[in-house]
Structure formats: C-alpha cells, structure tokens
Design an enzyme around this catalytic site. Sequence first.
Site, PDB file in Angstrom:
ATOM      1  N   LYS A   1      74.333  24.847  44.187  1.00 39.10           N
ATOM      2  CA  LYS A   1      74.881  25.892  43.303  1.00 39.10           C
ATOM      3  C   LYS A   1      75.866  25.345  42.267  1.00 39.10           C
ATOM      4  CE  LYS A   1      75.244  29.335  46.923  1.00 39.10           C
ATOM      5  NZ  LYS A   1      75.920  30.584  47.331  1.00 39.10           N
TER       6      LYS A   1
ATOM      7  N   ASP B   1      76.556  36.341  44.012  1.00 36.75           N
ATOM      8  CA  ASP B   1      77.248  36.390  45.312  1.00 36.75           C
ATOM      9  C   ASP B   1      78.379  37.433  45.330  1.00 36.75           C
ATOM     10  OD1 ASP B   1      75.683  34.467  46.576  1.00 36.75           O
ATOM     11  OD2 ASP B   1      76.916  32.816  45.856  1.00 36.75           O
TER      12      ASP B   1
END
Length: 270
Positions: free
Chosen positions: A66, A100
């Site tokens: 990420k 997220d």
Amino acid sequence: MKKVFGVLGDPIAHSISPLMHNAAFEALGMDCTYHAFRVEKKNLGDAIKGAKAMGFGGINLTVPLKEAATGLIESDHLAANIGAINTIDFKDGIRGYNTDGIGAQKTLEETGVEIEGKNVLILGAGGAARAIAFTFTEAGAKVNIANRTPERAMNLAAEIPRVNGFGLEVLDRCLEDTDILINTTTVGMDPNVDETIVTADQMHTGLTVFDIVYNPLKTKLLQEAEAAGATPVTGIMMLVYQGAEAFRIWTGVNPPVDVMKKAAMEALKL
Ligand code: ATR
C-alpha cells in the site's frame, strides 16, 4: 469476456477479498471475476502496468504494497495524505485511492453515528490509525490520537491539521469529552481475547466504541462498552465497507453490502 479484478499482496493466500467481491459480482449478475495475486514489492510497478495493459477493471493492494504504491502512481488527495493506496482504478489512466478510513466512516454511519463535529479518540498510531485520522479529520471530526508509544502518536498528529497526539496516561481525561472511541491496535485480538486498553469505568453512556479488531467479533473492549451502556460497533464492517467502496469506484454500481458481509463472515468462520 469476463472483466478481471484482483488483489495484490505478499503474502496473499489468506485474503478474503476474492470471496467478497466474487459474491457481489454473482449477486448482481455481473460478468466479472476477482483473483488474488502474490506480488513482491520490487515488482509492484510492473504488476500495476501489466494489469492495466491486460484490461483489468481494477485492483486492490494489501500488505506490504500500500505505501510503496504512492511513489509509483497518481492518487487522489486523501490517499496521498494517508501515504497509502489500497484501491487502483484503470478507467482514466491509473489512479490510486484509499478506502480504509472511508470503510470506518461508513461503518459508523450505518449504525446511525455521524462523524462531522464529533470528538473522536483513536487508540494506536499505525497504518489503520493513520487512514482513519486523515479521513475523519477531512469529514469534519475533531480527532485525538493516544498511543502506548507517545512519540508515534505525536508524530502522526503533527502531520494532520487540528489533531493532537499523546500517551495512554491521559486517556481518562480525554474520554470524558469523547463521542467516538476507535481501537486500531491489535489489543484484544485472538488469542489475547481478555485484553483491552479501556475499561467500562472509563466510559460513559453517550460514547460509541468501535473496535477494528473483528476476531473475535465481540472483543473485550466491546464487552466493556456494553457494560458501561455505551454503543459497541464491531470491526467486521470496516473490512466489508473498504471493499464495497472499492467496488463502487471501479463499477459505479451500488455495492451489495449484505452479500459481501455474509461472504466475509463465512470466509473468516465468524
Ligand atoms: P497497523 O496494522 O495499524 O499498521 P502497527 O503499525 O503494527 O499497526 O501498530 C499497531 C498499534 O498497536 C501501535 O499503535 C501499537 O502501539 P506502539 O506504537 O506503542 O507499538 C499498538 N499496540 C500493539 N500492542 C499493544 C499493547 N499491548 N498495548 C498498547 N498498544 C499496543
């Protein structure tokens, strides 16, 4: 021909994303398929370009890719601020997003808790805390971060406007004014199911307590919240909503959240 989607990570064998997304595609009768791919960090740039070249609909990224992706591709300003990309869309070039924190926001909104104007206290200062702190500040919350290692909380807070960071010793005072408490640490995760950073005597009835740990579904922290008459919120929906928001970015279609939740619960044997 089926449109292909996927998740890249290393390791990747335990990802539940294929089950969640394939269940969603099937439920909506979409001619799409979603697979997991093990990709080493050094090959991430090639993998992203390859997926684009092969006409993939979109990809998710997970640990440890990420953060690395932010140096490789364009992203929206939330993902750039967070410094991590978990969703890549190929519709218009190659563009990164981070869903997220939005997953956490949607989870709370689903239970009737609005973020804007609320005092939010985040426990922990890792990647999840970072995504939530940036996303919630942008959504109009007043965020505080408390961490076992105070310097990590202070360093993270210093990057975000109007956010304060401190150690766990000031929790009592801070909790009095807190509307939403979010645990982003691994405390309470199986097998340490009897552990919690905050107990019932520190909580009040107006408090919403959200634990991003979903294994077990009802953590010790959430049991304490129940005992205090506060509102407990389980973390499984954050996992579902981060996927659901990626689905929305790629397809423009409203994600079938209940179908995705069922698939996630079955996959995790919860
Ligand atoms: P992430 O998965 O969100 O990236 P991480 O970087 O591994 O997480 O961070 C885990 C968080 O849990 C940290 O904030 C860590 O506190 P420290 O920065 O002091 O290490 C916190 N954490 C883990 N175990 C803990 C414990 N037993 N008590 C308090 N906090 C704990």
